[in-house]
Design a protein around this motif. Structure first.
Motif, PDB file in Angstrom:
ATOM      1  N   LEU A 142     -11.524  29.171 -27.621  1.00 21.48           N
ATOM      2  CA  LEU A 142     -12.011  30.208 -26.873  1.00 21.48           C
ATOM      3  C   LEU A 142     -11.421  30.480 -25.498  1.00 21.48           C
ATOM      4  O   LEU A 142     -11.053  29.368 -24.880  1.00 21.48           O
ATOM      5  CB  LEU A 142     -13.808  29.958 -26.644  1.00 21.48           C
ATOM      6  CG  LEU A 142     -14.385  29.962 -27.956  1.00 21.48           C
ATOM      7  CD1 LEU A 142     -16.099  29.796 -27.584  1.00 21.48           C
ATOM      8  CD2 LEU A 142     -14.399  31.240 -28.597  1.00 21.48           C
ATOM      9  N   GLU A 143     -11.263  31.587 -24.896  1.00 24.26           N
ATOM     10  CA  GLU A 143     -10.898  31.880 -23.516  1.00 24.26           C
ATOM     11  C   GLU A 143     -12.100  31.998 -22.719  1.00 24.26           C
ATOM     12  O   GLU A 143     -13.161  32.254 -23.012  1.00 24.26           O
ATOM     13  CB  GLU A 143     -10.048  33.053 -23.699  1.00 24.26           C
ATOM     14  CG  GLU A 143      -8.974  33.184 -24.394  1.00 24.26           C
ATOM     15  CD  GLU A 143      -8.232  34.669 -24.569  1.00 24.26           C
ATOM     16  OE1 GLU A 143      -8.817  35.334 -23.969  1.00 24.26           O
ATOM     17  OE2 GLU A 143      -7.320  34.913 -25.386  1.00 24.26           O
ATOM     18  N   ARG A 144     -11.753  31.526 -21.266  1.00 26.60           N
ATOM     19  CA  ARG A 144     -12.829  31.731 -20.652  1.00 26.60           C
ATOM     20  C   ARG A 144     -13.021  33.249 -20.148  1.00 26.60           C
ATOM     21  O   ARG A 144     -12.899  33.648 -18.688  1.00 26.60           O
ATOM     22  CB  ARG A 144     -12.860  30.885 -19.119  1.00 26.60           C
ATOM     23  CG  ARG A 144     -12.834  29.288 -19.627  1.00 26.60           C
ATOM     24  CD  ARG A 144     -12.950  28.380 -18.521  1.00 26.60           C
ATOM     25  NE  ARG A 144     -13.052  27.026 -18.836  1.00 26.60           N
ATOM     26  CZ  ARG A 144     -14.169  26.648 -19.011  1.00 26.60           C
ATOM     27  NH1 ARG A 144     -15.369  27.373 -18.672  1.00 26.60           N
ATOM     28  NH2 ARG A 144     -14.554  25.321 -19.273  1.00 26.60           N
ATOM     29  N   MET A 150     -16.248  41.283 -25.587  1.00 33.73           N
ATOM     30  CA  MET A 150     -15.214  40.619 -26.218  1.00 33.73           C
ATOM     31  C   MET A 150     -15.489  40.881 -27.554  1.00 33.73           C
ATOM     32  O   MET A 150     -16.610  41.292 -28.109  1.00 33.73           O
ATOM     33  CB  MET A 150     -15.530  38.919 -26.057  1.00 33.73           C
ATOM     34  CG  MET A 150     -16.981  38.436 -26.633  1.00 33.73           C
ATOM     35  SD  MET A 150     -16.767  37.968 -28.192  1.00 33.73           S
ATOM     36  CE  MET A 150     -18.639  37.504 -28.583  1.00 33.73           C
ATOM     37  N   LYS A 151     -14.278  40.554 -28.524  1.00 29.39           N
ATOM     38  CA  LYS A 151     -14.330  40.934 -30.090  1.00 29.39           C
ATOM     39  C   LYS A 151     -14.516  39.415 -30.849  1.00 29.39           C
ATOM     40  O   LYS A 151     -13.546  38.899 -30.901  1.00 29.39           O
ATOM     41  CB  LYS A 151     -13.256  41.584 -30.256  1.00 29.39           C
ATOM     42  CG  LYS A 151     -13.169  43.034 -29.640  1.00 29.39           C
ATOM     43  CD  LYS A 151     -11.743  43.812 -30.080  1.00 29.39           C
ATOM     44  CE  LYS A 151     -11.979  45.288 -29.412  1.00 29.39           C
ATOM     45  NZ  LYS A 151     -10.822  46.094 -29.659  1.00 29.39           N
ATOM     46  N   ALA A 152     -15.616  39.401 -31.332  1.00 28.93           N
ATOM     47  CA  ALA A 152     -15.788  38.159 -32.150  1.00 28.93           C
ATOM     48  C   ALA A 152     -14.841  37.969 -33.168  1.00 28.93           C
ATOM     49  O   ALA A 152     -14.237  36.615 -33.442  1.00 28.93           O
ATOM     50  CB  ALA A 152     -17.199  38.003 -32.794  1.00 28.93           C
ATOM     51  N   GLU A 153     -14.289  38.870 -33.994  1.00 25.03           N
ATOM     52  CA  GLU A 153     -13.128  38.869 -34.968  1.00 25.03           C
ATOM     53  C   GLU A 153     -11.971  38.246 -34.483  1.00 25.03           C
ATOM     54  O   GLU A 153     -10.977  37.740 -35.225  1.00 25.03           O
ATOM     55  CB  GLU A 153     -13.132  40.258 -35.512  1.00 25.03           C
ATOM     56  CG  GLU A 153     -12.583  41.390 -34.617  1.00 25.03           C
ATOM     57  CD  GLU A 153     -13.875  42.049 -34.137  1.00 25.03           C
ATOM     58  OE1 GLU A 153     -13.522  43.505 -33.842  1.00 25.03           O
ATOM     59  OE2 GLU A 153     -14.953  41.637 -34.156  1.00 25.03           O
ATOM     60  N   ASP A 154     -11.660  38.471 -33.219  1.00 23.80           N
ATOM     61  CA  ASP A 154     -10.326  37.885 -32.434  1.00 23.80           C
ATOM     62  C   ASP A 154     -10.608  36.077 -32.645  1.00 23.80           C
ATOM     63  O   ASP A 154      -9.462  35.447 -32.543  1.00 23.80           O
ATOM     64  CB  ASP A 154     -10.284  38.239 -31.315  1.00 23.80           C
ATOM     65  CG  ASP A 154      -9.784  39.654 -30.938  1.00 23.80           C
ATOM     66  OD1 ASP A 154      -9.591  40.308 -32.139  1.00 23.80           O
ATOM     67  OD2 ASP A 154     -10.012  40.133 -29.965  1.00 23.80           O
TER      68      ASP A 154
END
Length: 474
Positions: A142-144, A150-154
């Protein structure tokens, strides 16, 4: 000159207490030197108001929203989140599982109850509408990124479902007698939750890693690489949104122990991992059907949370400066008037607190966890008796704007927020204070609960009055 400014302040104060009109007035000559008089002015202007879309808002929090809800005016909201879990440095199981095998694993979505055992404001919408929670494993670090677009599928493998559970926020299997228990130390005390079984092989792999690769649990960074987290979302169902207070997973197992008599006995226990402020939780908010709110109209603007839309206000700073010239800016009182709330079932409430701030300062304000300073950022609380947000005297923001952007109009946003406060008791007293309690704001964040309000923008609502003063040399 310093003495003159002091006299000007005292004189203007007397003038404001006595009222103002649109004519030039001579203020307080009896308390001034004969050669000096103060002139006070009031000038009327109009602001522009419009509704703008907020694609996302900053939401660094360990709580979250889960569910989907439709409102006839404000459209559809779908909310879910991705979460990491805190792992102590050098973590290992407290006991060795019997034969090296764990029994089961479960993920818990916990939300608050009131003193009567009801879920109260922890659920927005119909508490009996059936929903389906789904859990997916996060497969990428995960990025901060704490913004709600945000897109969960990423970050997730959406083809592999780890667990699912159909639930209603009000669990009808819990008796009223259990709900009525108010002591959290009681073994039967009930905390509202959704429990989702996770495959045992996930838990077993977790334990095996602690034995075979203890370096994985050296610190939070190494742990996150092994176990990046869960994506918590909903499958079918609409009608409510849970305000999640805590997300946790438990690994259950048995271990062998000795009784006081020296006999072998099997003990059941669990390992627990929580979402905390030390790790990342990313909240995803999707707002649909916003087109009606964004259409220009002459009656009102909108605010809708979470994310959604907010109200933009353009103050004619250039025209004001041209009118007042070098006069001293003393008062710019700003207030917003709201329309009555809708009356249908589960209608949104107006946000209780909003901030008035320059548009270009919004990003840094929330990312840097700032507080309203009454210099450029002002707080307004909703007064239900007259449906207003009153920001008081906001002249400081206009004065600051003239320093930084003298040739531009002032663009402000009205943004719903949540203010965390602390109350401090004081027994001291003085001539000015008799003691008591003081409420202090400790943090301000974007308001993440569903809410909505219409703000009036007719000619009277857009009218502002600027009070200025100057010396009149005799």
């Amino acid at each position: 000159m310093k003495m003159k400014r002091l006299i000007l302040g005292l004189a203007l104060g007397a003038s404001l207490l006595g009222g103002c009109n649109d004519d030039v007035s001579l203020v307080g000559p009896s308390i001034q030197p004969g050669a000096d008089r103060v002139k006070a002015y009031t000038d009327t202007f109009e602001v522009e108001m419009s509704t703008i879309k907020l694609d996302s808002v900053y939401a660094r929090t360990v709580s979250g929203l889960l569910g989907e809800l439709y409102d006839p005016l404000y459209g559809n909201i779908k909310a879910d989140y991705i979460c990491q879990f805190y792992c102590p440095e050098g973590y290992k199981f407290a006991h060795e599982p019997l034969e090296g095998k764990v029994d089961s694993m479960a993920f818990f979505i916990l939300y608050q109850r009131d003193t009567n055992g009801n879920i109260g404001t922890s659920c927005i919408g119909d508490t009996l509408a059936p929903m389906q929670a789904r859990i997916y494993k996060v497969t990428k670090p995960l990025e901060r990124n704490y913004y709600t677009n945000m897109k969960a599928e990423d970050y997730c493998d959406m083809r592999t479902l780890l667990g699912e559970k159909t639930y209603t926020p009000r669990d009808l299997s819990i008796s009223d007698s259990i709900r009525a228990i108010t002591s959290s130390s009681d073994d039967n005390y009930y905390t509202p939750n959704v429990r989702i079984r996770i495959p045992t092989e996930v838990a077993q792999a977790f334990y095996d890693e602690t034995v075979n690769n203890p370096q994985t649990f050296k610190n939070q960074e190494t742990f996150n690489k092994f176990f990046p987290g869960f994506y918590v979302t909903t499958g079918y169902g609409t009608g409510n949104i849970l305000k999640v207070a805590q997300s946790s997973f438990f690994i259950y197992y048995r271990y062998m122990s000795k009784t006081d008599a020296g006999n072998d006995t099997i003990i059941r226990t669990r390992e627990q991992f929580n979402v905390t402020k030390e790790v990342i939780q990313m909240n995803q908010m999707k707002n649909d059907n916003l087109e009606t709110l964004l259409e220009p109209n002459d009656e009102y603007t909108y605010m809708k949370t979470p994310s959604g839309v907010c109200t933009k206000i353009i103050v004619p700073a250039k025209a004001i400066k041209e009118k007042i010239g070098t006069r001293i800016l003393n008062d710019f009182h700003f207030k917003l008037k709201a329309m009555p709330q809708e009356k249908w079932k589960y209608a949104f409430e107006a946000p209780s607190t909003v901030l008035l701030m320059p548009q270009d300062s919004m990003k840094n304000f929330f990312e840097q966890s700032k507080l309203n300073d009454n210099e450029t950022v002002f707080k307004g609380d909703y007064d239900s008796s007259d449906r207003t947000y009153d920001f008081g005297n906001v002249s400081n923001v206009l004065q600051t704007h003239y320093i930084n952007n003298p040739d531009k109009d002032l663009v402000l946003l009205v943004v719903p927020v949540y203010c965390a406060t602390t109350t401090v008791s004081s027994s001291s007293s003085s001539y000015w204070s008799s003691g008591g309690t003081t409420e202090t704001t400790t943090s301000i964040s974007n308001y993440l609960s569903p809410s909505g309000v219409k703000l009036k923008k007719d000619k009277d609502a857009r009218r502002i009055v600027i009070v200025t003063s100057e010396y009149a040399e005799q």
